[in-house]
Enzyme design. Structure first.
Site, PDB file in Angstrom:
ATOM      1  N   LYS A 116       0.808  -1.087  -0.054  1.00  0.00           N
ATOM      2  CA  LYS A 116       0.121   0.107   0.049  1.00  0.00           C
ATOM      3  C   LYS A 116       0.766   1.437   0.118  1.00  0.00           C
ATOM      4  O   LYS A 116       0.530   2.229  -0.545  1.00  0.00           O
ATOM      5  CB  LYS A 116      -0.850  -0.031   1.239  1.00  0.00           C
ATOM      6  CG  LYS A 116      -1.885  -0.910   1.026  1.00  0.00           C
ATOM      7  CD  LYS A 116      -3.063  -0.828   2.337  1.00  0.00           C
ATOM      8  CE  LYS A 116      -4.283  -1.805   2.136  1.00  0.00           C
ATOM      9  NZ  LYS A 116      -3.808  -3.159   2.418  1.00  0.00           N
ATOM     10  N   GLU A 200      -2.642   6.770   8.201  1.00  0.00           N
ATOM     11  CA  GLU A 200      -3.514   7.939   7.329  1.00  0.00           C
ATOM     12  C   GLU A 200      -4.594   8.530   8.041  1.00  0.00           C
ATOM     13  O   GLU A 200      -4.950   8.145   8.904  1.00  0.00           O
ATOM     14  CB  GLU A 200      -4.224   6.869   6.199  1.00  0.00           C
ATOM     15  CG  GLU A 200      -3.346   6.592   5.135  1.00  0.00           C
ATOM     16  CD  GLU A 200      -4.159   5.730   3.853  1.00  0.00           C
ATOM     17  OE1 GLU A 200      -3.358   5.457   2.947  1.00  0.00           O
ATOM     18  OE2 GLU A 200      -5.260   5.280   4.288  1.00  0.00           O
ATOM     19  N   HIS A 234     -14.816  -4.440   7.715  1.00  0.00           N
ATOM     20  CA  HIS A 234     -14.070  -4.138   6.458  1.00  0.00           C
ATOM     21  C   HIS A 234     -14.041  -5.258   5.389  1.00  0.00           C
ATOM     22  O   HIS A 234     -13.696  -5.487   4.388  1.00  0.00           O
ATOM     23  CB  HIS A 234     -12.521  -4.215   6.754  1.00  0.00           C
ATOM     24  CG  HIS A 234     -11.951  -3.064   7.820  1.00  0.00           C
ATOM     25  ND1 HIS A 234     -12.372  -1.816   7.768  1.00  0.00           N
ATOM     26  CD2 HIS A 234     -11.745  -3.488   9.176  1.00  0.00           C
ATOM     27  CE1 HIS A 234     -11.912  -1.265   8.779  1.00  0.00           C
ATOM     28  NE2 HIS A 234     -11.468  -2.092   9.618  1.00  0.00           N
ATOM     29  N   ARG A 296      -6.906  -7.843  -9.850  1.00  0.00           N
ATOM     30  CA  ARG A 296      -7.591  -9.279 -10.541  1.00  0.00           C
ATOM     31  C   ARG A 296      -9.113  -8.932 -10.517  1.00  0.00           C
ATOM     32  O   ARG A 296      -9.307  -7.743 -10.486  1.00  0.00           O
ATOM     33  CB  ARG A 296      -7.363 -10.242  -9.041  1.00  0.00           C
ATOM     34  CG  ARG A 296      -7.988  -9.568  -7.866  1.00  0.00           C
ATOM     35  CD  ARG A 296      -7.792 -10.550  -6.500  1.00  0.00           C
ATOM     36  NE  ARG A 296      -8.136  -9.971  -5.392  1.00  0.00           N
ATOM     37  CZ  ARG A 296      -9.196  -9.449  -4.936  1.00  0.00           C
ATOM     38  NH1 ARG A 296     -10.459  -9.454  -5.607  1.00  0.00           N
ATOM     39  NH2 ARG A 296      -9.344  -9.135  -3.583  1.00  0.00           N
TER      40      ARG A 296
END
Length: 650
Positions: A116, A200, A234, A296
């Protein structure tokens, strides 16, 4: 074009790929583990090859065995599906080194988006907006604390190699940062072998909107957006396309950003660029930021197919075979609205605990696309994801499509295992969701209402009782009549923790009277169909002493043997048992230590998720009956507490 491809996956996605490939005239090779030898994807394929043991590491993650199977069966290409090896660049390189084609992006593109922090740095260079945060290599806790203060609370800690919500922690106050960091790093280390994290800014009222992209290695197009904001821990639950409240300006901005992201890495095949969106003041073109790219096919790709008319798997195969992009951006249009709901075998009242069991019945409503990898009679295995199917609906408007989704969920019939159907049904009829008020916190805010157990009517209990007694068949004879007087037959039913007592009287060939909780229900057969106090029956399926009545998303009852009711329950609160088959990942309990109710004593890994086994009461650990790495069966004793003793009288 290829003539034979191998699908390096299982379940729903393997069946999905096989159907499109066979429609193109291609021969399909399936691979399977030992426990999947009779699975749906194996039956659907033209030929199949065994990979070995049940665990993914012994089967679906064996890249060398998969490549050998492809060469032995004459396959020229390998489609990875999603999960398993689909985003493993080493596997891509091994496939190509063997002279085969990988139906997907290059190893270089996968690596570029695999971490990430590196992906965000790359996206910044490509002009794609990213969330303010720290993605640096300095992982010292003091540096991370400093960066969190610079960004401003609340912040999100994320594992750089993460996925599926693992290694993620929300921190709202500075004093909680150290503990959250240690926890996220520990989870990331165990799940990915990499404890590096990024920090973040946490977006208030966040929405998860992603853009489907497709490239041929040179140029790319986008196939519009999907809203995946309905999430639990999530994990996506219901997805839709297009996103509610989307404006043409924001759609153009997000689409352009996603295409820039794909073209920056020379992307080939289907991919998804995921954005976090600030939904607090309506959607705007400066309120979205790059989150990650999935290199993907996504689980939720059918909603994009529904609104564009594109078969993404066909596109994948054609581009991998060397064809250019099948369409230009200006050729693509949005038609109507689509939803997808993920149907799982899981026990919602027990905290969404993944479930196992043999599917005694499985029937999907007509007019609904149901992508499934199981059939009636198949076993939901503890080794893999417990998905039963994806229910996909389409309509001319969002309102029509959502009503069709709610109806599809209500009329889906599953028996043999518990499911999340009721949870999905409550979501589909949630007033805020219907109004387009979606964000990633919706489920958590309304979790009590969404997981409420439907109240079962006496008529449903009556239908269950008659089904268990075999009195709802098409040609059953009159029973239980003596000297013209109906004889009552008693039956005890259990539904979870709830007990029901019923008395059944056969009045005639086409009439029964059932007394439940003091209420009398008259069952009458009219034109071959049973009605209960004038209302149509729901239908049912009986297996042994169990029956599922297809009312209120499926109500399961068990006929109780009165002789089994007097059972010794002593010691029940002393034992901590495995709720399902799984691998003991961690044991924290120690013999002789004092524990408090709710303390974590061990961690069980099952169906790709970790489950904490907690102390049922305060007490002292008497025995630890398992070791880390043990495979245990459902109901196996894991920890035993010392017996409780009455306090001495004073």
């Amino acid at each position: 074009m290829f003539d034979t491809i191998l699908i390096a996956n299982r379940g729903e996605i393997a069946c999905r790929v096989i159907r499109s490939a066979q429609a193109m005239g291609l021969r399909c090779v399936a691979v399977h583990s030992d426990v999947d030898a009779g699975a749906a994807h194996v039956a659907l394929a033209d030929t199949a090859v065994s990979l070995g043991g049940a665990a993914p590491a012994d089967s679906y993650l064996r890249g060398d065995a998969i490549i050998a199977a492809a060469k032995a069966t004459g396959a020229q290409a390998i489609h990875p599906g999603y999960g398993f090896l689909s985003e493993n660049p080493d596997f891509v390189e091994a496939v190509e080194a063997a002279g085969l084609v990988f139906i997907g992006p290059s190893a270089k593109a996968i690596r570029a988006m695999g971490l990430k922090d590196a992906a965000k740095a790359l996206m910044e260079k490509a002009g794609v907006p990213v969330v303010p945060g720290y993605h640096g290599e300095d992982q010292r806790p003091a540096r991370l604390v400093q960066e969190a203060e610079r960004i401003g609370y609340p912040v999100m800690i994320k594992a750089v190699a993460g996925g599926g919500g693992k290694g993620m922690r929300l921190v709202e106050r500075p004093k909680d940062f150290a503990d959250a960091l240690a926890s996220a790093q520990s989870e990331a280390r165990g799940a990915f072998g990499n404890d590096a994290v990024l920090v973040e800014k946490f977006v208030q009222q966040p929405r998860h909107i992603e853009v489907q992209v497709f490239g041929d290695g040179n140029r790319a197009v986008h196939l519009f957006e999907r809203d995946c904001s309905l999430q639990r821990r999530h994990q996506k639950v219901i997805e839709e396309a297009p996103a509610p409240g989307m404006t043409p300006e924001m759609r153009a901005a997000m689409g352009d950003a996603a295409v820039r992201a794909a073209e920056a890495i020379g992307y080939s095949g289907a991919g998804t660029v995921e954005f976090i969106v600030d939904g607090s003041g309506g959607l705007r073109s400066d309120g979205f930021w790059f989150m990650e790219m999935n290199t993907r096919l996504q689980v939720e790709h059918p909603v994009t197919e529904a609104i564009t008319g594109v078969d993404l798997v066909e596109w994948q195969i054609r581009v991998a075979a060397g064809e250019p992009l099948p369409a230009r951006q200006e050729d693509l249009r949005i038609n109507g609205h689509a939803f997808e709901a993920r149907l799982y075998a899981e026990d919602v009242p027990k905290g969404f605990l993944p479930a196992t069991g043999r599917l005694s019945h499985l029937k999907f409503p007509e007019g609904v696309r149901a992508d499934s990898g199981v059939r009636a009679g198949d076993e939901i295995s503890p080794w893999y994801d417990p998905m039963i199917a994806k229910l996909i609906v389409h309509g001319p408007t969002r309102d029509v499509a959502l009503k069709r989704l709610a109806r599809a969920i209500e009329t889906c019939e599953v028996a043999g295992t518990v499911t999340n159907l009721a949870f999905l049904g409550h979501l589909a009829r949630h007033a805020g969701f219907a109004a387009g008020e979606v964000d990633t916190g919706l489920i958590a805010r309304d979790i009590d209402a969404l997981t409420a157990v439907p109240e079962v009517s006496d008529a449903v209990v009556a239908e269950a009782a008659l089904a268990l007694l075999g009195l709802l068949g098409p040609g059953d004879a009159v029973q239980g009549v003596h000297l013209w007087t109906p004889v009552g037959r008693k039956i005890d039913l259990e539904q979870g923790e709830t007990a029901h007592a019923a008395t059944v009287e056969v009045l005639s060939r086409d009439q029964r009277r059932v007394t439940v909780n003091g209420s009398q229900i008259l069952a009458t057969r009219v034109d071959g169909q049973w009605r209960f106090d004038g209302q149509a029956g729901h239908g049912s399926i009986t297996t042994g002493h169990d029956v599922t009545v297809f009312a209120d998303y499926g109500q399961r009852f068990t006929m109780v043997d009165p002789l089994e009711r007097a059972q010794d329950a002593s010691g029940g609160s002393d034992l901590v048992e495995a709720p399902m088959p799984g691998l003991v990942r961690m044991v924290t309990a120690r013999v002789g230590e004092a524990v408090t109710r709710g303390d974590r004593l061990a961690v069980l890994e099952a169906m790709k998720m970790e489950h904490a086994l907690q102390a049922p009461r305060d007490g002292i650990v008497a025995e630890v009956l398992v070791a880390e790495g043990d495979q245990v069966a459902a109901g196996a004793a894991v920890i035993r507490l010392e017996e409780e003793t009455d306090a001495p009288e004073v």
